[in-house]
Design a protein around this motif. Structure first.
Motif, PDB file in Angstrom:
ATOM      1  N   MET A   1       7.037 -77.429  47.258  1.00  0.00           N
ATOM      2  CA  MET A   1       6.313 -78.776  46.504  1.00  0.00           C
ATOM      3  C   MET A   1       4.948 -79.068  46.753  1.00  0.00           C
ATOM      4  O   MET A   1       4.500 -79.221  47.851  1.00  0.00           O
ATOM      5  CB  MET A   1       6.883 -79.952  45.920  1.00  0.00           C
ATOM      6  CG  MET A   1       6.719 -80.491  45.002  1.00  0.00           C
ATOM      7  SD  MET A   1       8.072 -81.981  44.168  1.00  0.00           S
ATOM      8  CE  MET A   1       9.234 -80.796  43.834  1.00  0.00           C
ATOM      9  N   HIS A   5       3.110 -80.842  41.846  1.00  0.00           N
ATOM     10  CA  HIS A   5       4.187 -80.626  40.638  1.00  0.00           C
ATOM     11  C   HIS A   5       5.320 -81.510  40.801  1.00  0.00           C
ATOM     12  O   HIS A   5       5.969 -81.994  39.412  1.00  0.00           O
ATOM     13  CB  HIS A   5       4.927 -79.511  41.715  1.00  0.00           C
ATOM     14  CG  HIS A   5       4.378 -78.067  42.150  1.00  0.00           C
ATOM     15  ND1 HIS A   5       4.460 -77.569  42.782  1.00  0.00           N
ATOM     16  CD2 HIS A   5       4.026 -78.095  41.125  1.00  0.00           C
ATOM     17  CE1 HIS A   5       3.934 -76.657  43.433  1.00  0.00           C
ATOM     18  NE2 HIS A   5       3.224 -76.019  41.901  1.00  0.00           N
ATOM     19  N   GLY A   9       5.651 -83.122  37.099  1.00  0.00           N
ATOM     20  CA  GLY A   9       7.273 -83.153  36.410  1.00  0.00           C
ATOM     21  C   GLY A   9       7.485 -84.266  36.400  1.00  0.00           C
ATOM     22  O   GLY A   9       8.998 -84.457  35.149  1.00  0.00           O
TER      23      GLY A   9
END
Length: 417
Positions: A1, A5, A9
């Protein structure tokens, strides 16, 4: 990750679950954006606590603790940015039917709102201020967990369309609860359960403002892989704060471990000056995922200053092979080179690694990349780098000039603060 991200996210999940709780005709308002940003800032703080816990599972997700701390830093910055918008613009509308989850008197509700913004700003500013001595910075930064509780009180006591039984309420509650558990673990439990072993300084070598420490286990030793790092805490006044250093040795059967440390700040300068044989230290380790690329036809290792440490451990790894395909470029200041260039060259030649000393300029870097590309296709050349950001930018430019893919660059982040 990667960092984006994580940040994007959390923002998207928060936005979608929150929009489900409010009327559609209010979606495109400053109040809605303020509510989304404020809630996301809260979750960024929770995520920062989670990332600061040093849990192995979290490190695995991000591919190394250096990446974890990079994301940890940006979460704090973005939390302050989003919270600033939330603080300025009202996050409530009459159509929302807003109620507090936990009702407090108006005075305390307003005070919690103001203190939560001040607390977040204080955390971020202290974390990014490099002029604060490390010993003081570390203790100030420990307040992040307790100050996070103030922000949670603000969320619970302020009127909003969020209920604990709603999707967004469950999302926020679980995330915050995990963040609080992580903060409690790091603040109270980590010194007890996170310790890998107690060590004794067995040898000390100093030169040019740097020190080479060799430590041997006293009670418990730990296994580690070449290229990893540890948090070193000397059992001496003024040196007890755990500080990250790359391990400059491969795993040995006797458990000995080595560090090459340069006095660049108040903590490291004191350590270089005061370290002596017989001192005891607590070592929290191992961390990091700085490994040699698998199946690389040509490797270029670039270490600058103390950034040479992981490559020293690679050279000492008895289990490693295919050294004849590797080139080690040591970037150094002639007046501060430590370990000595001659010692590194002898170590590299012993393992069959091509060695290039680079006391300044970019000629050696150009030569090493050109040599690697001359022996195989650019797509098969992998570059491993550990050093300051300024040099990293130059390395990326040189890779582009040689048509080496950016994806073939593997770095160990040089700074945590």
């Amino acid at each position: 990750m990667k960092t984006w991200h994580c940040t994007l996210g959390i923002l998207l999940i928060t936005a979608v679950t929150l929009l489900l709780e409010i009327p559609v005709n209010t979606w495109l308002t400053s109040a809605t954006l303020s509510m989304i940003f404020g809630t996301t800032a809260l979750l960024y703080m929770a995520a920062s606590c989670l990332l600061g816990s040093r849990w192995r599972a979290v490190e695995s997700v991000f591919g190394g603790l250096d990446r974890v701390y990079e994301t940890h830093k940006w979460l704090g910055i973005w939390a302050l940015v989003l919270a600033s918008y939330h603080f300025v613009f009202k996050a409530n509308l009459d159509e929302w039917n807003s109620v507090p989850i936990f009702e407090l008197p108006k005075y305390w509700t307003r005070l919690a709102r103001q203190l939560s913004y001040v607390a977040l700003g204080l955390i971020v500013l202290l974390a990014l201020n490099r002029k604060i001595p490390y010993s003081q910075w570390r203790w100030w930064h420990k307040l992040s967990g307790p100050l996070f509780l103030i922000v949670i009180v603000h969320w619970l006591s302020f009127k909003s369309p969020i209920t604990l039984s709603s999707p967004v309420g469950v999302w926020v509650a679980l995330f915050c609860a995990t963040g609080v558990l992580a903060a409690v673990y790091k603040l109270l439990l980590y010194p007890c359960v996170g310790r890998a072993g107690e060590y004794r300084v067995a040898a000390v070598s100093r030169d040019k403002g740097a020190v080479h420490l060799t430590l041997e286990p006293v009670r418990q030793k730990f296994a580690f892989k070449a290229g990893q790092f540890a948090f070193l805490a000397m059992q001496e006044k003024g040196l007890r704060e755990p500080h990250p250093f790359t391990i400059a040795s491969a795993h040995a059967s006797n458990g000995q471990i080595e560090f090459v440390i340069r006095g660049l700040g108040d903590y490291t300068s004191k350590l270089c000056e005061c370290a002596k044989i017989g001192m005891h230290a607590d070592i929290y380790a191992p961390y990091g995922r700085f490994k040699r690329p698998a199946h690389a036809k040509q490797e270029v290792w670039i270490g600058a200053g103390v950034g040479i440490s992981p490559f020293i451990s690679w050279l000492q790894d008895a289990q490693a092979k295919d050294f004849d395909n590797a080139t080690l470029v040591y970037c150094f200041n002639p007046s501060r080179a430590f370990p000595p260039v001659e010692a590194l060259q002898a170590m590299a030649e012993q393992r069959g690694v091509r060695f290039i000393g680079n006391p300044g300029g970019l000629d050696a870097l150009v030569d090493s990349l050109h040599h690697a590309v001359g022996r195989t296709e650019p797509a098969n050349v992998h570059v491993s780098f550990c050093g300051p950001k300024g040099l990293l930018l130059k390395v990326r430019e040189l890779m582009t000039a040689q048509h080496i893919p950016r994806a073939n660059l593997h770095i160990e982040l040089f700074e945590f603060r």
